[in-house]
Design an enzyme around this catalytic site. Structure first.
Site, PDB file in Angstrom:
ATOM      1  CG  HIS A 134      -2.129  -0.689   1.042  1.00  0.00           C
ATOM      2  ND1 HIS A 134      -2.951  -0.810   0.167  1.00  0.00           N
ATOM      3  CD2 HIS A 134      -2.560  -1.902   2.128  1.00  0.00           C
ATOM      4  CE1 HIS A 134      -3.869  -1.697   0.510  1.00  0.00           C
ATOM      5  NE2 HIS A 134      -3.673  -2.581   1.569  1.00  0.00           N
ATOM      6  CB  CYS A 176      -1.936   3.957  -3.890  1.00  0.00           C
ATOM      7  SG  CYS A 176      -3.487   3.048  -4.386  1.00  0.00           S
TER       8      CYS A 176
END
Length: 296
Positions: A134, A176
């Site tokens: 992430h 991301c």
């Protein structure tokens, strides 16, 4: 595509200067004179067009694969093991010595990187590090906390890791970089008409790095829950079919093309997330063409 998840959660003394005069920096700064005393072994001739990929070993490839997190706001990254397995397999086929590390805390990630940088890479062609995790703008996540991406390459600059000086150092980051969505646009054709030199030379300490993010700053990076992430799927496919033949920047251009054109999010139950697009982001400080070639 099937359902996809967003991953939010010198100049030498004899060289002539073309315009005469001296060179000045555009900002105040400090310098460490000890840097100029650091000498690394020249891996290739000064003006060589290609990196030397004929060392004894291809080099190390480290994959930091993060599926589960201690941070409560971060969901498990279903599908990341598909990415990790695919990348590991294709890198082994290119001659890398691959190590996959799962769900490490930041302290362990950092220690592993420092230990890796302290090793002797004299017989290696290059270094590759991949992070599957992430992220958000300017940050990546280990199992327990976030950290800045430059922690990954800080210890591999030429002054800190001389045995990798002048050699490619490659970083691939699947994460991301924010929560923005790229809805894309539709294009129409309606408006269209039919042997090593003994001469020494100096290089910047940040030369020979390649840093590739799966998406541009500020935006989502998409991952399919069964097939893996768009970026890693495309990267592995290009490496599999042309990894020994094409130079890395040409190869990555086709990775960008594949991600940009072949993929679109399929989340009809979430209209705002549906039919979204993505394109990887490449930062290159490479000073030569990099072609892996076949490793015997």
């Amino acid at each position: 595509m099937s359902e996809a998840n967003p991953e939010n959660n010198g100049s030498g003394g004899e060289e002539q200067r073309p315009n005469g005069g001296g060179d000045e920096g555009d900002a105040w700064g400090s310098s460490d004179p000890s840097f100029s005393r650091i000498v690394g072994r020249m891996p290739v001739d000064r003006n060589a067009a290609f990196y030397n990929m004929k060392h004894k070993y291809r080099g190390f490839a480290i994959i930091f694969n993060h599926e589960h997190f201690d941070v409560h706001s971060l969901k498990s990254r279903t599908g990341t093991n598909v990415d990790s397995d695919s990348l590991s397999k294709v890198l082994k086929s290119l001659g890398f010595r691959v190590t996959v590390l799962h769900n490490l805390k930041f302290e362990d990630v950092n220690k592993y990187i420092q230990d890796l940088a302290a090793m002797d890479h004299s017989d290696n062609d290059c270094l590759l590090i991949a992070v599957l995790s992430h992220g958000e703008l300017g940050m990546l996540y280990a199992k327990d906390t976030h950290y800045k991406p430059d922690n990954l390459w800080y210890y591999f600059t030429a002054d800190r890791c001389p045995t990798l000086a002048g050699k490619p150092k490659l970083f691939f980051i699947q994460a991301c970089q924010g929560d923005k969505l790229d809805g894309g646009i539709t294009l129409s054709n309606r408006t269209e008409t039919d042997g090593l030199s003994s001469a020494s030379y100096r290089i910047p300490i940040h030369a020979d790095f390649l840093i590739v993010f799966s998406t541009v700053p500020g935006y989502f990076s998409w991952r399919n829950t069964t097939r893996g992430s768009w970026f890693m799927q495309a990267l592995c496919e290009e490496l599999r079919y042309s990894g020994t033949e094409r130079d890395i920047l040409t190869l990555l251009t086709f990775v960008c093309q594949k991600v940009a054109l072949d993929y679109e999010s399929n989340t009809p139950d979430m209209p705002t997330m549906h039919q979204q697009k993505q394109v990887p982001c490449i930062t290159s400080m490479l000073t030569r063409l990099l072609v892996f070639g076949n490793k015997k």
